[in-house]
Scaffold this motif. Sequence first.
Motif, PDB file in Angstrom:
ATOM      1  N   MET A   1     -11.819   3.565 -13.528  1.00 56.22           N
ATOM      2  CA  MET A   1     -11.460   2.764 -12.370  1.00 56.22           C
ATOM      3  C   MET A   1     -12.665   2.638 -11.431  1.00 56.22           C
ATOM      4  N   ASN A   2     -12.897   1.390 -10.970  1.00 54.58           N
ATOM      5  CA  ASN A   2     -14.026   1.179 -10.075  1.00 54.58           C
ATOM      6  C   ASN A   2     -13.602   0.972  -8.627  1.00 54.58           C
ATOM      7  N   SER A   3     -12.297   0.713  -8.381  1.00 54.60           N
ATOM      8  CA  SER A   3     -11.853   0.477  -7.022  1.00 54.60           C
ATOM      9  C   SER A   3     -10.348   0.652  -6.934  1.00 54.60           C
ATOM     10  N   VAL A   4      -9.862   0.710  -5.672  1.00 56.13           N
ATOM     11  CA  VAL A   4      -8.423   0.764  -5.402  1.00 56.13           C
ATOM     12  C   VAL A   4      -8.062  -0.500  -4.641  1.00 56.13           C
ATOM     13  N   ILE A   5      -7.006  -1.187  -5.101  1.00 54.50           N
ATOM     14  CA  ILE A   5      -6.520  -2.399  -4.437  1.00 54.50           C
ATOM     15  C   ILE A   5      -5.143  -2.112  -3.864  1.00 54.50           C
ATOM     16  N   VAL A   6      -4.985  -2.332  -2.555  1.00 57.11           N
ATOM     17  CA  VAL A   6      -3.670  -2.225  -1.921  1.00 57.11           C
ATOM     18  C   VAL A   6      -3.104  -3.632  -1.814  1.00 57.11           C
ATOM     19  N   PHE A   7      -1.958  -3.879  -2.435  1.00 60.67           N
ATOM     20  CA  PHE A   7      -1.355  -5.208  -2.454  1.00 60.67           C
ATOM     21  C   PHE A   7      -0.017  -5.138  -1.721  1.00 60.67           C
ATOM     22  N   GLY A   8       0.075  -5.808  -0.564  1.00 62.22           N
ATOM     23  CA  GLY A   8       1.277  -5.725   0.246  1.00 62.22           C
ATOM     24  C   GLY A   8       1.688  -7.066   0.797  1.00 62.22           C
ATOM     25  N   LYS A   9       2.774  -7.046   1.574  1.00 62.75           N
ATOM     26  CA  LYS A   9       3.305  -8.290   2.128  1.00 62.75           C
ATOM     27  C   LYS A   9       2.620  -8.662   3.429  1.00 62.75           C
ATOM     28  N   GLY A  10       2.460  -7.670   4.320  1.00 56.56           N
ATOM     29  CA  GLY A  10       1.929  -7.957   5.639  1.00 56.56           C
ATOM     30  C   GLY A  10       0.535  -7.391   5.860  1.00 56.56           C
ATOM     31  N   LEU A  11      -0.222  -8.031   6.750  1.00 61.05           N
ATOM     32  CA  LEU A  11      -1.605  -7.625   7.015  1.00 61.05           C
ATOM     33  C   LEU A  11      -1.663  -6.258   7.681  1.00 61.05           C
ATOM     34  N   ASN A  12      -0.805  -6.005   8.676  1.00 63.59           N
ATOM     35  CA  ASN A  12      -0.846  -4.732   9.395  1.00 63.59           C
ATOM     36  C   ASN A  12      -0.578  -3.550   8.477  1.00 63.59           C
ATOM     37  N   THR A  13       0.404  -3.714   7.572  1.00 59.46           N
ATOM     38  CA  THR A  13       0.708  -2.645   6.617  1.00 59.46           C
ATOM     39  C   THR A  13      -0.488  -2.375   5.721  1.00 59.46           C
ATOM     40  N   ASN A  14      -1.110  -3.440   5.212  1.00 62.62           N
ATOM     41  CA  ASN A  14      -2.271  -3.280   4.336  1.00 62.62           C
ATOM     42  C   ASN A  14      -3.412  -2.544   5.027  1.00 62.62           C
ATOM     43  N   ILE A  15      -3.678  -2.932   6.260  1.00 62.12           N
ATOM     44  CA  ILE A  15      -4.784  -2.308   7.002  1.00 62.12           C
ATOM     45  C   ILE A  15      -4.512  -0.815   7.178  1.00 62.12           C
ATOM     46  N   SER A  16      -3.274  -0.483   7.556  1.00 65.37           N
ATOM     47  CA  SER A  16      -2.919   0.922   7.788  1.00 65.37           C
ATOM     48  C   SER A  16      -3.044   1.752   6.522  1.00 65.37           C
ATOM     49  N   ILE A  17      -2.528   1.227   5.408  1.00 61.11           N
ATOM     50  CA  ILE A  17      -2.544   1.986   4.157  1.00 61.11           C
ATOM     51  C   ILE A  17      -3.962   2.080   3.602  1.00 61.11           C
ATOM     52  N   CYS A  18      -4.727   0.992   3.689  1.00 56.03           N
ATOM     53  CA  CYS A  18      -6.130   1.032   3.248  1.00 56.03           C
ATOM     54  C   CYS A  18      -6.903   2.101   4.024  1.00 56.03           C
ATOM     55  N   ARG A  19      -6.646   2.171   5.342  1.00 60.20           N
ATOM     56  CA  ARG A  19      -7.342   3.164   6.165  1.00 60.20           C
ATOM     57  C   ARG A  19      -6.967   4.581   5.720  1.00 60.20           C
ATOM     58  N   GLN A  20      -5.713   4.764   5.332  1.00 56.89           N
ATOM     59  CA  GLN A  20      -5.256   6.084   4.893  1.00 56.89           C
ATOM     60  C   GLN A  20      -5.968   6.502   3.607  1.00 56.89           C
ATOM     61  N   PHE A  21      -6.104   5.556   2.655  1.00 59.99           N
ATOM     62  CA  PHE A  21      -6.813   5.868   1.414  1.00 59.99           C
ATOM     63  C   PHE A  21      -8.306   6.088   1.663  1.00 59.99           C
ATOM     64  N   GLU A  22      -8.898   5.272   2.542  1.00 62.91           N
ATOM     65  CA  GLU A  22     -10.328   5.407   2.821  1.00 62.91           C
ATOM     66  C   GLU A  22     -10.651   6.785   3.396  1.00 62.91           C
ATOM     67  N   GLU A  23      -9.732   7.353   4.161  1.00 62.33           N
ATOM     68  CA  GLU A  23      -9.970   8.675   4.749  1.00 62.33           C
ATOM     69  C   GLU A  23     -10.100   9.762   3.698  1.00 62.33           C
ATOM     70  N   VAL A  24      -9.326   9.647   2.597  1.00 61.65           N
ATOM     71  CA  VAL A  24      -9.394  10.688   1.567  1.00 61.65           C
ATOM     72  C   VAL A  24     -10.435  10.365   0.494  1.00 61.65           C
ATOM     73  N   ILE A  25     -10.697   9.069   0.252  1.00 61.15           N
ATOM     74  CA  ILE A  25     -11.699   8.701  -0.763  1.00 61.15           C
ATOM     75  C   ILE A  25     -13.113   8.856  -0.227  1.00 61.15           C
ATOM     76  N   GLU A  26     -13.273   8.694   1.100  1.00 55.98           N
ATOM     77  CA  GLU A  26     -14.543   8.976   1.784  1.00 55.98           C
ATOM     78  C   GLU A  26     -15.732   8.221   1.192  1.00 55.98           C
ATOM     79  N   GLY A  27     -15.562   6.952   0.910  1.00 55.89           N
ATOM     80  CA  GLY A  27     -16.680   6.125   0.476  1.00 55.89           C
ATOM     81  C   GLY A  27     -17.081   6.272  -0.971  1.00 55.89           C
ATOM     82  N   ARG A  28     -16.384   7.133  -1.741  1.00 56.63           N
ATOM     83  CA  ARG A  28     -16.753   7.316  -3.150  1.00 56.63           C
ATOM     84  C   ARG A  28     -16.279   6.154  -4.022  1.00 56.63           C
TER      85      ARG A  28
END
Length: 674
Positions: free
Chosen positions: A1-28
């Motif tokens: 896997m080269n990336s994680v894609i968050v696919f959702g209905k609303g923009l606010n939900t996507n931003i929040s969940i992406c931020r949550q994953f970015e915190e644990v993936i830490e740029g890797r």
Amino acid sequence: MNSVIVFGKGLNTNISICRQFEEVIEGRMPVYGFCQEDELPIQLLEDSLVVFTSEEIKDYFQKKYPMKVESLVARRVINYAKMNELIALPVGSEVLLVNNTKRSCDEAIEQLKRLGIDHVKYHPFYPEINKHKPVKLAITPGESDLCPSCVANLIDIGIRQIDITTIVEVLIKVNLLDDEKSRFISSEYVSEIVKLSKQYNRLANKYLKTKDQFEVIVDNTSEGILYLNNSGRISIVNEVFVSLSGVEKSKIIDEKLEDAVPGLMDLSIRQSNVIIRMNEKSLSATKVPIVRSERIVGYMITIRDVTEIQELEYTLRRKLQEKEYITKYCFDDVITKNAKVVEAIRVSKKIAASNSAILIQGESGTGKEIFAQAIHNHSLRKNRPFVPVNFAALSDSLLESQIFGYVEGAFTGAKKGGQLGFFEQAHGGTIFLDEIGDVPLKFQATLLRVLQEKQVRRVGGAKLIPIDVKVIAATNRDLWKMVESGQFRQDLYFRLNVLPLYLQPLRKRKEDIILLLNEYFQRYSGIEACTSWDFLTEEAIDLLISYNWHGNVRELVNIVEYVISIKEIDQILGVHDLPQYILVDIGGESHKNFHFPEQDNVLWILRKIELFGGIGRRKLSILSKQEGLNLTEAKINSLMAYMVKENLVLKNRGVKGTTITDQGIEVLLRNRII
């Protein structure tokens, strides 16, 4: 896997969940967010893990992008930040639960009820709803813009977050869950528990006089909770605390902490995530003061079993390990028009229905594992595990423990709880014993016994475990010669060789070379409908057709990658641009085109022989008259004699007549007849 894609209905939900994953993936690894109205790059999907925010979104995605992708649906949980506002709502209050879909509304309502917010009457509201009660109070998890005009008071509890199990599962799938990250996640999870504990403390401060309601709250959480009143006595204990600590509730209520639970005496105020031992368990403990009117009125202690995260990780790894054993090849992936390979496919489909052992023999690179996976996918076991075992890659010292598994304490370094062997992992499915010719002689008797008795015994164990597996073995070695030389047991050979299958080397499949080159040039260049002639000159292609292909299809793929890597834009590579070892092997001569007297007639006859798979002079003469060539049987006989001399055809006795040789196939290929 080269990336994680968050696919959702609303923009606010996507931003929040992406931020949550970015915190644990830490740029890797990059994390991308897309809403359902966005167009996703197909190439990005091919090597990404897609995380859907709901089942509806997954259904929408699968209709819009009917392709196989690695994916999962996120499990989401309520944000606890505004729990006190919800609990403070009057009993029987009517509220709109506002969210973007009906299922999201239902899930949010169910989660709130499980948290004890069941004293109000919920009315789900989402964009597609036609009629709703004009309720003035609404609760929403971050979808305030969807509220109807009748709402006067709104409690926004924030977007539902991804829970810990989803985070761990995502990190496992993208191979980023190392020990350091495990500790980080565990710490983050315990941190959330501490936040929740503080929330309980505030609730206790507000509702200390309404003890019954508070007990309802603490009994509906997964953490163990103990409350000390201002006299230092235990006044509240939930069932989780009783279970984790091993104490009896009736014996500790109204007792001093040092008498009832001495193991918690050394816990300092405001100290969180302290590991203690109680009831033969490792527990994470937190102690915070309850303050009312600037005066400490008691203490809240929360405990949790820290092994839960480890067990969760172990379970997820087991589940993902099973998914790793899902096959990706079927018979449609075999690129060929060679008669013998086509026949091998036909036979393979027949024997796929049998539970007898299959032995696939063929040189390295001929596609033995592709056939093994295709046979599995064509069998009734296709939805069960396919477990590949490469004996050439297993060390002799660990062979038995890896194949049959081991029990806890079987040897130094053995994992706690033991480990399943490959045969147990394949139970109900197929085990693929690759490079079977490399099995050590001393281990062959043990393997034979397992195949005969269909039972395994783990290393260090006494119990016989029944197994149900389809066995497919493969080798690039001549097993019978190994039997004759004493390197391979005869009884094991016959146990494996019940249903034999032999795969042709590429040098005997000359007609497939152009097909394969075209397929892999398209696949690796990313250019649709390109051909070999877009990359190589006629002479270079002729040379590749003549080449012996010692590494078979695997070597052909290497050549394609080499050509694509060195080719300049608008450049067509020639013979001398190919790797030097090909030129040395080919001898520099055999790649030249053949020239024959009456070449058109010779090519016509060769083509008919190739089409019919064998044909006689009489039938050839009849066909020639039908096509306007008017070749007599005598003329055909003369041309045949020349073609036999040039090793283009073979004369056979009986109805099969004359058949074409590999050299004849080469001639047709070079003249682009086939």
